[in-house]
Design an enzyme around this catalytic site. Structure first.
Site, PDB file in Angstrom:
ATOM      1  N   LYS A 126       0.825  -1.230   0.000  1.00  0.00           N
ATOM      2  CA  LYS A 126       0.000   0.000   0.000  1.00  0.00           C
ATOM      3  C   LYS A 126       0.847   1.263   0.000  1.00  0.00           C
ATOM      4  O   LYS A 126       0.517   2.248  -0.645  1.00  0.00           O
ATOM      5  CB  LYS A 126      -0.965   0.014   1.190  1.00  0.00           C
ATOM      6  CG  LYS A 126      -0.299   0.224   2.530  1.00  0.00           C
ATOM      7  CD  LYS A 126      -0.814  -0.711   3.586  1.00  0.00           C
ATOM      8  CE  LYS A 126      -0.757  -2.132   3.108  1.00  0.00           C
ATOM      9  NZ  LYS A 126      -0.261  -3.078   4.102  1.00  0.00           N
ATOM     10  N   GLU A 150      -5.082  -5.506  -5.034  1.00  0.00           N
ATOM     11  CA  GLU A 150      -6.209  -5.725  -4.115  1.00  0.00           C
ATOM     12  C   GLU A 150      -5.745  -5.851  -2.670  1.00  0.00           C
ATOM     13  O   GLU A 150      -6.369  -5.332  -1.742  1.00  0.00           O
ATOM     14  CB  GLU A 150      -6.966  -7.002  -4.527  1.00  0.00           C
ATOM     15  CG  GLU A 150      -8.152  -7.323  -3.658  1.00  0.00           C
ATOM     16  CD  GLU A 150      -9.234  -6.252  -3.748  1.00  0.00           C
ATOM     17  OE1 GLU A 150      -9.797  -6.071  -4.823  1.00  0.00           O
ATOM     18  OE2 GLU A 150      -9.478  -5.579  -2.731  1.00  0.00           O
ATOM     19  N   VAL A 153      -5.196  -2.869   0.195  1.00  0.00           N
ATOM     20  CA  VAL A 153      -6.218  -2.238   1.048  1.00  0.00           C
ATOM     21  C   VAL A 153      -7.074  -3.311   1.693  1.00  0.00           C
ATOM     22  O   VAL A 153      -7.793  -4.050   1.014  1.00  0.00           O
ATOM     23  CB  VAL A 153      -7.134  -1.287   0.248  1.00  0.00           C
ATOM     24  CG1 VAL A 153      -8.127  -0.601   1.180  1.00  0.00           C
ATOM     25  CG2 VAL A 153      -6.310  -0.255  -0.504  1.00  0.00           C
ATOM     26  N   ILE A 157     -10.611  -8.244   2.021  1.00  0.00           N
ATOM     27  CA  ILE A 157     -11.882  -7.568   1.705  1.00  0.00           C
ATOM     28  C   ILE A 157     -11.759  -6.982   0.296  1.00  0.00           C
ATOM     29  O   ILE A 157     -10.886  -6.151   0.043  1.00  0.00           O
ATOM     30  CB  ILE A 157     -12.181  -6.445   2.725  1.00  0.00           C
ATOM     31  CG1 ILE A 157     -12.116  -7.007   4.142  1.00  0.00           C
ATOM     32  CG2 ILE A 157     -13.539  -5.839   2.447  1.00  0.00           C
ATOM     33  CD1 ILE A 157     -12.278  -5.949   5.225  1.00  0.00           C
ATOM     34  N   GLU A 211       3.078  -4.295  15.414  1.00  0.00           N
ATOM     35  CA  GLU A 211       4.467  -4.636  15.117  1.00  0.00           C
ATOM     36  C   GLU A 211       5.379  -4.050  16.187  1.00  0.00           C
ATOM     37  O   GLU A 211       4.968  -3.191  16.970  1.00  0.00           O
ATOM     38  CB  GLU A 211       4.828  -4.078  13.748  1.00  0.00           C
ATOM     39  CG  GLU A 211       3.963  -4.708  12.674  1.00  0.00           C
ATOM     40  CD  GLU A 211       4.398  -4.353  11.278  1.00  0.00           C
ATOM     41  OE1 GLU A 211       5.584  -4.056  11.096  1.00  0.00           O
ATOM     42  OE2 GLU A 211       3.550  -4.381  10.392  1.00  0.00           O
ATOM     43  N   ASP A 222      -0.499   3.981   7.820  1.00  0.00           N
ATOM     44  CA  ASP A 222      -0.968   2.821   7.061  1.00  0.00           C
ATOM     45  C   ASP A 222      -2.382   3.091   6.521  1.00  0.00           C
ATOM     46  O   ASP A 222      -2.669   2.851   5.344  1.00  0.00           O
ATOM     47  CB  ASP A 222      -0.956   1.598   7.999  1.00  0.00           C
ATOM     48  CG  ASP A 222      -1.560   0.362   7.374  1.00  0.00           C
ATOM     49  OD1 ASP A 222      -0.842  -0.328   6.630  1.00  0.00           O
ATOM     50  OD2 ASP A 222      -2.753   0.090   7.623  1.00  0.00           O
ATOM     51  N   LYS A 226      -3.978   3.660   2.522  1.00  0.00           N
ATOM     52  CA  LYS A 226      -5.170   2.972   2.004  1.00  0.00           C
ATOM     53  C   LYS A 226      -6.219   3.996   1.565  1.00  0.00           C
ATOM     54  O   LYS A 226      -6.901   3.808   0.550  1.00  0.00           O
ATOM     55  CB  LYS A 226      -5.710   2.024   3.066  1.00  0.00           C
ATOM     56  CG  LYS A 226      -4.731   0.874   3.360  1.00  0.00           C
ATOM     57  CD  LYS A 226      -5.085   0.140   4.632  1.00  0.00           C
ATOM     58  CE  LYS A 226      -4.090  -0.979   4.921  1.00  0.00           C
ATOM     59  NZ  LYS A 226      -4.223  -1.553   6.255  1.00  0.00           N
ATOM     60  N   GLY A 329      -3.032  -9.917   8.041  1.00  0.00           N
ATOM     61  CA  GLY A 329      -2.667 -11.308   8.322  1.00  0.00           C
ATOM     62  C   GLY A 329      -2.202 -12.004   7.063  1.00  0.00           C
ATOM     63  O   GLY A 329      -2.573 -11.618   5.943  1.00  0.00           O
TER      64      GLY A 329
HETATM   65  N1  HSE Z   1      -0.792  -3.228   9.866  1.00  0.00           N
HETATM   66  C1  HSE Z   1      -2.031  -3.239   9.148  1.00  0.00           C
HETATM   67  C2  HSE Z   1      -3.188  -3.348  10.109  1.00  0.00           C
HETATM   68  C3  HSE Z   1      -2.130  -4.348   8.147  1.00  0.00           C
HETATM   69  O1  HSE Z   1      -2.995  -3.388  11.309  1.00  0.00           O
HETATM   70  O2  HSE Z   1      -4.317  -3.375   9.636  1.00  0.00           O
HETATM   71  C4  HSE Z   1      -1.329  -4.069   6.928  1.00  0.00           C
HETATM   72  O3  HSE Z   1      -1.765  -2.896   6.315  1.00  0.00           O
END
Ligand code: HSE
Length: 452
Positions: A126, A150, A153, A157, A211, A222, A226, A329
């Site tokens: 992303k 795909e 994002v 889904i 993380e 993040d 998206k 995941g």
């Molecule tokens: N680290 C993101 C989240 C997943 O917690 O949704 C990867 O974009």
């Protein structure tokens, strides 16, 4: 893109296929959590994939940074493992490159190389797409190959495909979603246990949701990547990461969560993409932003718990749509990658290209100051005659109209909760500055935007 170019992009005749039964060579760049699952699923589903594609998928190799570290992993047994991604991409028998490395500069170099040498690309990245999407899309168009993302994002889904294909004939009005699982887990843990932000983050880290360095998630970066991708697809306008206003959840306190509960609201980190209209009802601009938002408890987004994602889309003809599921995941992300891989491989066999990003509308992308929102302001004030009237005057001076005011005694002062009507973000920020400087305002405890 000109109409002629758009038509050519969709025309199979311009992009002939290899023919039914021919193998599709795939290079996988990266073997982290997602890459491992991609390789596992390709092996597990190989016969089904062949039927769906019209020819077998053949993995030509896997590029990793450290061959010794990965060479005994079950998913790479019998596969060519290399630390030279360039050499793998250059191979003549590679048709599709799957990029699951992460980061921006190095994958950008590899993805551009792949596209320019006629390979279709599937990426889950992303940050790369949000920062350099237009450069990558141009390279794909020039080479006549596919660029799929795909998985970038909300993982499994299918929201990018939904905007790219399913709503391609409609007018997307607004997209609002929970697109980050880590922050949703933290906010949900705070709401359900009363935990502080720090304790909820520690729990998310312990359980493997956050993380080791959670900055990209908790600061909203993040989600902003998206949002840029969703806005670009939904509004046919190039929106980049830098265009997205971004506020994370690090300042949300247990008291904010408790106050939201008392008001039958839930705090969610939302990515919001919307159109701004002129006085004739025509779209004059678009905006994308990420910030903590008070969502009424009876709104479907309020019930999205744990690390789930959900995206709410409003389109003129389709009405309101909601997409819900695993947004992160290894396996859910790999599912989206495999879906894209099937699409790219099918086009390699049968010819043609997938619908590409098409930024023909090219609306101005405006900053947050121009957007109208509503604020929920919680402050501690001196409890003396005339304070309320004076503060109300300050709101009027900033062009902000009040919707509700609630005051509770608190020691020798008072807690004041003010809910505004819709006003521009510029005016709302102005009143918050005035309040912070006001002699009777001891502290502005929280400022949250409301989702109507
Ligand atoms: N680290 C993101 C989240 C997943 O917690 O949704 C990867 O974009």
């Amino acid at each position: 893109m000109s109409l002629e170019h758009a038509a050519a992009v969709e025309s199979n005749g311009n992009y002939p296929g290899k023919g039914i039964g021919q193998p599709v060579g795939v290079a996988v760049l990266g073997k982290g959590t997602v890459g491992t699952e991609v390789l596992r699923l390709i092996a597990e589903f190989s016969s089904n994939l062949e039927h769906r594609i019209g020819g077998p998928i053949e993995v030509r190799g896997v590029a990793v940074s450290n061959v010794d570290k990965h060479k005994n992993a079950p998913e790479v047994q019998g596969l060519y493992l290399t630390d030279d991604a360039h050499e793998l991409i250059d191979r003549d028998d590679v048709d599709v490159v799957v990029e699951v490395i992460g980061g921006i500069d190095y994958p950008r170099e590899l993805v551009l190389k792949a596209l320019r040498s006629g390979k279709s690309v599937v990426t889950a990245n992303k940050a790369l797409v949000a920062a350099h999407g237009s450069e990558l899309a141009d390279a794909a168009n020039e080479a006549g190959v596919d660029l799929y993302y795909e998985a970038a994002v909300a993982a499994a889904i299918p929201v990018v495909g939904m905007l790219r294909r399913s709503l391609a004939g409609d007018k997307v009005e607004r997209i609002a979603g929970i697109v980050n699982g880590t922050t949703n887990f933290i906010l949900d843990a705070m709401a359900s246990t009363g935990a502080s932000y720090e304790d909820a983050l520690a729990e998310a880290t312990r359980l493997g949701y956050a993380e080791a360095d959670p900055t990209a998630d908790v600061e909203g970066h993040d989600a902003a990547s998206k949002a840029a991708i969703l806005a670009s697809m939904g509004f046919h306008t190039r929106v980049t990461f830098d265009d997205v206003y971004c506020e994370g959840i690090t300042n949300i306190t247990a008291e904010d969560i408790a106050a939201a509960k008392r008001a039958n609201q839930t705090i969610k980190l939302l990515a919001i993409c919307e159109r701004l209209y002129d006085e004739h009802g025509e779209t004059r601009a678009v905006n994308a932003r990420v910030h903590p938002t008070l969502v009424p408890n009876d709104h479907p987004l309020a019930t999205v718990d744990k690390s789930y994602n959900a995206i709410f889309v409003e389109a003129e003809a389709a009405g309101r749509l909601m997409f819900y599921g695993n947004g992160a995941g290894g396996a859910p992300t790999a599912s989206a990658v495999l879906g894209d891989l099937v699409g790219a491989a099918r086009n390699k066999i049968h010819g043609g290209r997938a619908p590409a990003e098409n930024p023909y509308a090219d609306y101005p992308v405006v900053g947050f100051e121009e957007v109208t929102t509503r604020y929920h302001i919680n402050m501690t004030v001196n409890d003396r005659v005339g304070v309320l009237a004076d503060l109300a005057r300050q709101f009027a001076n900033s062009n902000v109209s009040l919707s509700a005011v609630r005051q509770e005694e608190a020691g020798d002062g008072a807690h004041l909760v003010v809910v505004t009507h819709q006003a521009t973000e510029r005016d709302l920020q102005d009143i918050v500055r005035r309040l912070a400087d006001h002699e009777d305002v001891r502290s502005v405890n929280s400022v949250l935007r409301l989702q109507d």
